[in-house]
Each structure stands twice: as structure tokens, then as C-alpha cells.
Design a protein around this motif. Structure first.
Motif, PDB file in Angstrom:
ATOM      1  N   PHE A 108       1.355  -5.422  11.480  1.00 28.56           N
ATOM      2  CA  PHE A 108       2.774  -5.094  11.655  1.00 28.56           C
ATOM      3  C   PHE A 108       3.324  -6.029  12.728  1.00 28.56           C
ATOM      4  O   PHE A 108       2.782  -6.077  13.834  1.00 28.56           O
ATOM      5  N   ASP A 118       7.558  -9.602   9.339  1.00 26.33           N
ATOM      6  CA  ASP A 118       7.467  -8.188   9.679  1.00 26.33           C
ATOM      7  C   ASP A 118       6.130  -7.594   9.224  1.00 26.33           C
ATOM      8  O   ASP A 118       5.705  -6.568   9.721  1.00 26.33           O
ATOM      9  N   SER A 146      -4.901  -2.588  16.225  1.00 26.97           N
ATOM     10  CA  SER A 146      -4.047  -1.401  16.227  1.00 26.97           C
ATOM     11  C   SER A 146      -4.536  -0.382  15.188  1.00 26.97           C
ATOM     12  O   SER A 146      -3.806  -0.021  14.259  1.00 26.97           O
ATOM     13  N   PRO A 147      -5.787   0.061  15.359  1.00 26.35           N
ATOM     14  CA  PRO A 147      -6.330   0.992  14.349  1.00 26.35           C
ATOM     15  C   PRO A 147      -5.613   2.339  14.425  1.00 26.35           C
ATOM     16  O   PRO A 147      -5.049   2.686  15.456  1.00 26.35           O
ATOM     17  N   ARG A 190       2.324  11.983   1.827  1.00 29.97           N
ATOM     18  CA  ARG A 190       2.573  13.083   2.772  1.00 29.97           C
ATOM     19  C   ARG A 190       3.043  14.350   2.078  1.00 29.97           C
ATOM     20  O   ARG A 190       2.838  15.437   2.586  1.00 29.97           O
ATOM     21  N   GLN A 220      -4.171   6.878   9.770  1.00 27.79           N
ATOM     22  CA  GLN A 220      -3.350   7.028   8.571  1.00 27.79           C
ATOM     23  C   GLN A 220      -4.137   6.581   7.322  1.00 27.79           C
ATOM     24  O   GLN A 220      -4.665   5.475   7.300  1.00 27.79           O
ATOM     25  N   GLY A 280      12.489   4.597   1.317  1.00 28.31           N
ATOM     26  CA  GLY A 280      12.124   3.325   0.694  1.00 28.31           C
ATOM     27  C   GLY A 280      10.633   3.099   0.640  1.00 28.31           C
ATOM     28  O   GLY A 280      10.111   2.123   1.176  1.00 28.31           O
ATOM     29  N   TYR A 324       0.891  -1.166   0.000  1.00 28.21           N
ATOM     30  CA  TYR A 324       0.000   0.000   0.000  1.00 28.21           C
ATOM     31  C   TYR A 324       0.918   1.201   0.000  1.00 28.21           C
ATOM     32  O   TYR A 324       2.151   1.043   0.099  1.00 28.21           O
ATOM     33  N   ARG A 355      14.528  -2.830   0.139  1.00 32.99           N
ATOM     34  CA  ARG A 355      14.397  -1.497   0.729  1.00 32.99           C
ATOM     35  C   ARG A 355      15.766  -0.922   1.055  1.00 32.99           C
ATOM     36  O   ARG A 355      16.662  -1.649   1.487  1.00 32.99           O
ATOM     37  N   LYS A 393       6.535  -7.684  15.027  1.00 35.35           N
ATOM     38  CA  LYS A 393       7.895  -7.580  15.579  1.00 35.35           C
ATOM     39  C   LYS A 393       8.202  -8.871  16.341  1.00 35.35           C
ATOM     40  O   LYS A 393       7.296  -9.640  16.659  1.00 35.35           O
ATOM     41  N   VAL A 399      14.282  -8.952   1.247  1.00 35.91           N
ATOM     42  CA  VAL A 399      13.041  -9.402   1.911  1.00 35.91           C
ATOM     43  C   VAL A 399      12.506 -10.644   1.189  1.00 35.91           C
ATOM     44  O   VAL A 399      12.336 -10.628  -0.036  1.00 35.91           O
ATOM     45  N   THR A 439       1.339   5.506   1.377  1.00 40.45           N
ATOM     46  CA  THR A 439       0.819   6.673   2.070  1.00 40.45           C
ATOM     47  C   THR A 439       1.270   7.896   1.281  1.00 40.45           C
ATOM     48  O   THR A 439       2.171   7.798   0.439  1.00 40.45           O
ATOM     49  N   ARG A 448      -1.286  -5.369  15.365  1.00 39.55           N
ATOM     50  CA  ARG A 448       0.154  -5.460  15.545  1.00 39.55           C
ATOM     51  C   ARG A 448       0.438  -6.655  16.433  1.00 39.55           C
ATOM     52  O   ARG A 448      -0.385  -7.034  17.287  1.00 39.55           O
ATOM     53  N   LEU A 468      -6.495  -3.350  11.058  1.00 38.02           N
ATOM     54  CA  LEU A 468      -5.048  -3.373  11.331  1.00 38.02           C
ATOM     55  C   LEU A 468      -4.747  -3.923  12.721  1.00 38.02           C
ATOM     56  O   LEU A 468      -5.390  -3.536  13.697  1.00 38.02           O
TER      57      LEU A 468
HETATM   58  P1  NAI Z   1       2.822   3.502   7.510  1.00 41.24           P
HETATM   59  O1  NAI Z   1       2.720   4.873   8.049  1.00 41.24           O
HETATM   60  O2  NAI Z   1       1.584   2.669   7.437  1.00 41.24           O
HETATM   61  O3  NAI Z   1       3.854   2.640   8.371  1.00 41.24           O
HETATM   62  C1  NAI Z   1       5.101   3.038   8.846  1.00 41.24           C
HETATM   63  C2  NAI Z   1       5.512   2.147   9.999  1.00 41.24           C
HETATM   64  O4  NAI Z   1       4.818   2.576  11.170  1.00 41.24           O
HETATM   65  C3  NAI Z   1       5.137   0.678   9.854  1.00 41.24           C
HETATM   66  O5  NAI Z   1       6.161  -0.079   9.263  1.00 41.24           O
HETATM   67  C4  NAI Z   1       4.869   0.241  11.278  1.00 41.24           C
HETATM   68  O6  NAI Z   1       6.087  -0.155  11.880  1.00 41.24           O
HETATM   69  C5  NAI Z   1       4.380   1.477  11.954  1.00 41.24           C
HETATM   70  N1  NAI Z   1       2.904   1.543  12.027  1.00 41.24           N
HETATM   71  C6  NAI Z   1       2.110   2.316  11.241  1.00 41.24           C
HETATM   72  N2  NAI Z   1       0.815   2.170  11.601  1.00 41.24           N
HETATM   73  C7  NAI Z   1       0.789   1.290  12.611  1.00 41.24           C
HETATM   74  C8  NAI Z   1      -0.251   0.714  13.383  1.00 41.24           C
HETATM   75  N3  NAI Z   1      -1.540   1.039  13.173  1.00 41.24           N
HETATM   76  N4  NAI Z   1       0.071  -0.164  14.354  1.00 41.24           N
HETATM   77  C9  NAI Z   1       1.370  -0.490  14.573  1.00 41.24           C
HETATM   78  N5  NAI Z   1       2.396   0.009  13.868  1.00 41.24           N
HETATM   79  C10 NAI Z   1       2.111   0.883  12.894  1.00 41.24           C
HETATM   80  O7  NAI Z   1       3.414   3.503   6.036  1.00 41.24           O
HETATM   81  P2  NAI Z   1       4.643   4.239   5.354  1.00 41.24           P
HETATM   82  O8  NAI Z   1       5.349   5.176   6.250  1.00 41.24           O
HETATM   83  O9  NAI Z   1       4.166   4.714   4.049  1.00 41.24           O
HETATM   84  O10 NAI Z   1       5.621   3.022   5.126  1.00 41.24           O
HETATM   85  C11 NAI Z   1       5.331   2.092   4.135  1.00 41.24           C
HETATM   86  C12 NAI Z   1       5.300   0.691   4.599  1.00 41.24           C
HETATM   87  O11 NAI Z   1       6.072  -0.027   3.660  1.00 41.24           O
HETATM   88  C13 NAI Z   1       5.914   0.413   5.945  1.00 41.24           C
HETATM   89  O12 NAI Z   1       5.125  -0.550   6.578  1.00 41.24           O
HETATM   90  C14 NAI Z   1       7.253  -0.183   5.605  1.00 41.24           C
HETATM   91  O13 NAI Z   1       7.735  -1.077   6.567  1.00 41.24           O
HETATM   92  C15 NAI Z   1       6.895  -0.907   4.344  1.00 41.24           C
HETATM   93  N6  NAI Z   1       8.023  -1.206   3.494  1.00 41.24           N
HETATM   94  C16 NAI Z   1       8.349  -2.483   3.417  1.00 41.24           C
HETATM   95  C17 NAI Z   1       9.409  -2.876   2.643  1.00 41.24           C
HETATM   96  C18 NAI Z   1       9.758  -4.290   2.568  1.00 41.24           C
HETATM   97  O14 NAI Z   1      10.665  -4.613   1.815  1.00 41.24           O
HETATM   98  N7  NAI Z   1       9.099  -5.172   3.300  1.00 41.24           N
HETATM   99  C19 NAI Z   1      10.205  -1.925   1.854  1.00 41.24           C
HETATM  100  C20 NAI Z   1       9.770  -0.577   2.030  1.00 41.24           C
HETATM  101  C21 NAI Z   1       8.683  -0.238   2.819  1.00 41.24           C
END
Ligand code: NAI
Ligand code: FAD
Length: 327
Positions: A204, A211, A96-97, A61, A100, A307, A57, A280, A206, A185, A59, A87, A85
Motif C-alpha cells: 500500500f 497507490d 506491514s503484516p 465481511r 486480514q 467500491g 484481491y 472506483r 502513499k 485509475v 475481503t 507499506r 505485505l
Molecule cells: P483491505 O482491508 O486489504 O484494505 C483497505 C485499505 O486499508 C487499504 O487500501 C489500505 O489503505 C489499508 N490497509 C489494509 N491493510 C493494510 C496493511 N497491512 N498495511 C497498510 N495499510 C493497510 O481491503 P478492502 O477493504 O477489501 O479494500 C479493497 C482494496 O481494493 C483496497 O486496497 C482498495 O484501495 C482497493 N481498491 C482499489 C481500487 C482501484 O481502482 N485501485 C478500486 C477499489 C478498491
């Protein structure tokens, strides 16, 4: 007719650059080693429907990206995704709503890149191995020994490790690209005959090999008769298991999935694994784009910013803007 600009890579960064250049009246030609556009936004077609194995998906900003997104939404290419959502931390699963806004392209993640590609001139299944400059113009050599050109400028929109080798005409750019490490990944998709008895649609994770977990079939606009899921391993786990056979990766991540849900899973009738070697960037940068304007050589991609899909789009735009500023 003016000499076209070559763009290597038809992921979000390359397509963003292409659009900005074409909007300014310039000609472009895209090259990609894959069979279609999308790069890490690509989706795998399968017997259980299209599966988003890369970007899940995005976001928005930045104001410029928000404006582009509004156009894509108006065109029906992108929809809001409001997953249930969760976690999972230290084995504890919790709802974990948040507020965003998250977006997906429909009916699959790659669809947005197909729309952006439109009728732009492009050559697929073409791995560029060398970028070289004659007296006036650039040419590209591909893995089949063909030479493409002439081009007035070149934008390299590939992941950093792949970009580095294509930037040798500008050693400063090449060494910066080589310094931008990218993490791997493992992605796994599973499908079950019956819907799993959980409300979870995104999680999400951990303290696990995983991941991220997504219920692929429940994203907007997906056509799927089965309950399909996408699991992403953490980069740490992937690095430690880079050469594990796909079946073992599937088995381990499926077990980790069951642990997150705290339930035994029925047998998945469908499973695949895909290894993203350059998934990433290991860290964000504030480069925007890398440029050697005097020669007409540029590099862009998520690794120049963040990334994320948005980072890739903004970096492609920055490359195009720098190039256009040269007149
Ligand atoms: P985002 O704002 O939804 O998520 C950013 C990070 O904030 C998440 O990875 C998570 O750790 C945390 N987070 C956000 N909402 C959460 C919730 N409701 N509950 C718990 N934790 C929460 O999206 P953004 O900033 O646009 O990031 C894009 C997403 O793409 C991220 O999840 C990132 O990890 C993922 N990504 C994954 C890659 C991969 O290779 N697996 C590569 C690049 C990005
Ligand atoms: P890419 O999409 O990698 O495009 C580069 C293109 O260059 C590719 O098509 C490749 O085939 C081509 N190429 C490379 N070398 C050559 C060559 N020598 N010759 C010709 N072509 C070449 N982002 C988010 O915002 N949200 C997410 O949820 C999210 N999840 C992700 C999950 C995974 C598993 C992965 C891998 C990525 C995820 N991302 C996510 C990151 C997002 O997908 C990327 O930031 C973005 O798609 C990168 O776009 P790009 O154009 O910079 O690179």
C-alpha cells in the motif's frame, strides 16, 4: 416459459443478480460490451501469463458474502492470498503484516466470474445503448442497431456513469446514478527476466503517483515463468494524467516503483498500461440497489454500496431480492 430478465453487465454485480434470480427459478439473459465476463475483475492474457489489472484481491465481511465465498473455496475457484505485505509512506518502506484474510480467484481474477457465468445465457461484444419499454415488456437496443427482447424486467449492472444513460425510463434512478461519481485509475503491468531481489508481494503506497503494488506472479495458482508485477496509480495522479500516452505512464510508474523499493530496477522486458476510467466510486453509498419496481427497472453495482468486489456482489443480490419481492 416466463419472459426472461435482462441483465446489462457481467461483472460481479450482474453475475450475483443472475445467480440469485436463477436460484429462484427465473430466467435471465446477460449482455456485456466486453468479449467476456468480469468487468473490473477481468484479467489480461499476455505472453507472461494472465495479469490481474483490475481487482487485486477481495475481503469478506458480510455473512452472506462469507457464505458464498465458502462455496467458491470448496469448489476450488478461490484461494487465500497471504502476501508479504508492505507499506510505503513518505518514501519509507516498511513491513506491514496484518490479520486480514484476503482472497483471489485462481488461476486468475477473472476465473471466478467465468465459473459464475457457467452456462447462463449471455451475449458478449454487445454494447447496450438504450433500454425502452413497450406496453408490457422491455427491449434493449445495441450499438449495432439490433433490438433484443422481450424482457419482463431489466437490471442495469454497469458502472454509474454508464448506467445513468440506460436508466432514462426512470429519471429518479438516472439522476441518482449520474450523481455517483467514479474515479479513474491507470494500471501498469511489468515483467522482468530475473526475479527482483525483494521479498515484497503487496504494498500500500502513499505520497507517490502509486497507490498499490502487487507481485502478480506470486499470487496462488498463477502460471508465470517470469516475475510479473502490477502497479496501480492513485486516482489523483490518474486524474491529472488521464491523457498521458501509455509509454509515459509506464515510465513514470516504473520510476515510482523503483523509488518505493529504493533500488534501481533492471529493464522490464514486458510492459503494458491500462486506463480504468471508472475504477472506483468516489464515495460509498448505502443504496444497496436502485429500483423502480412498478416498471421493473433496477440498477446495481459497487457504486450502490462500496467500491469493492464484496460491495458489487451484495448490490447484485439486493437487486435480485427486490425484483423477486415483486412476485
Ligand atoms: P483491505 O482491508 O486489504 O484494505 C483497505 C485499505 O486499508 C487499504 O487500501 C489500505 O489503505 C489499508 N490497509 C489494509 N491493510 C493494510 C496493511 N497491512 N498495511 C497498510 N495499510 C493497510 O481491503 P478492502 O477493504 O477489501 O479494500 C479493497 C482494496 O481494493 C483496497 O486496497 C482498495 O484501495 C482497493 N481498491 C482499489 C481500487 C482501484 O481502482 N485501485 C478500486 C477499489 C478498491
Ligand atoms: P464492473 O465489474 O465494472 O462490471 C460492469 C460490466 O458492465 C462490465 O463488464 C462492462 O463491460 C459492462 N457494461 C458497461 N456498460 C455496458 C453497456 N452499455 N452495455 C453492455 N455492457 C456494459 N475491489 C476489491 O474488492 N479489491 C481490490 O483489490 C480492488 N482493486 C481494484 C483495482 C482496480 C484498478 C479497479 C478498477 C477496481 C478494483 N476493485 C477492487 C473494485 C472491484 O473491481 C469492483 O468493485 C467490482 O469488480 C465492480 O463490479 P461491478 O459488477 O459493479 O462492475
Amino acid at each position: 416459459m416466463d419472459t426472461p430478465i435482462a441483465i446489462i453487465g457481467s461483472g460481479m454485480a450482474g453475475l450475483s443478480a443472475a445467480h440469485a434470480l436463477v436460484a429462484a427459478g427465473r430466467r435471465v439473459h446477460l449482455f456485456d460490451k466486453s468479449r467476456g465476463s468480469g468487468g473490473r475483475m477481468s484479467s489480461k492474457r499476455s505472453e507472461v501469463g494472465a495479469l490481474d489489472l483490475g481487482a487485486q484481491y477481495f475481503t469478506a465481511r458480510d455473512p452472506q458474502f462469507i457464505a458464498a465465498l465458502a462455496q467458491w473455496q470448496a469448489a476450488g475457484w478461490v484461494e487465500t492470498w497471504n502476501p508479504a505485505l508492505y507499506r510505503s509512506h513518505a518514501g519509507v518502506l516498511s513491513h506491514s503484516p496484518d490479520d486480514q484474510a484476503r482472497y483471489v480467484s485462481v488461476p486468475r481474477m477473472s476465473a471466478l466470474t467465468r465459473h459464475l457465468l457457467g452456462e447462463l445465457p449471455a451475449t458478449f461484444s454487445c454494447r447496450i445503448t438504450e433500454v425502452f419499454r413497450g406496453e408490457q415488456h422491455w427491449h434493449l437496443a445495441d450499438a449495432d442497431g439490433r433490438i433484443h427482447g422481450p424482457f419482463s424486467a431489466v437490471i442495469v449492472a454497469a458502472p454509474a456513469p454508464q448506467a445513468a444513460s440506460l436508466l432514462s425510463a426512470a429519471p429518479e434512478l438516472a439522476s441518482r446514478a449520474a450523481s455517483a461519481a467514479m474515479d479513474p485509475v491507470w494500471a501498469v503491468a511489468l515483467a522482468f527476466e530475473e526475479a527482483l531481489p525483494t521479498p515484497l508481494e503487496g504494498c500500500f503506497v502513499k505520497d507517490s503517483p502509486l497507490d498499490w503494488i502487487a507481485r502478480n506472479a506470486r499470487k496462488p495458482g498463477r502460471e508465470s515463468s517470469h516475475d510479473s508485477w502490477v502497479l496501480h496509480a492513485s486516482s489523483d495522479w490518474t486524474r491529472q494524467h488521464l491523457d498521458l500516452p501509455a509509454e509515459a505512464v509506464i515510465a513514470t510508474l516504473q520510476t515510482a516503483f523503483a523509488e518505493v523499493l529504493g533500488a534501481r530496477l533492471p529493464e522490464a522486458f514486458f510492459s503494458i498500461a491500462h486506463r480504468w476510467l471508472y475504477a472506483r466510486p468516489a464515495q460509498d453509498h448505502a443504496w444497496g440497489t436502485l429500483a423502480d419496481p412498478a416498471q421493473g427497472l433496477y440498477a446495481c453495482g459497487d457504486w450502490c454500496l462500496s467500491g469493492r468486489v464484496e460491495g458489487a456482489w451484495l448490490s447484485g443480490l439486493a437487486a435480485a431480492q427486490q425484483l423477486l419481492a415483486q412476485g
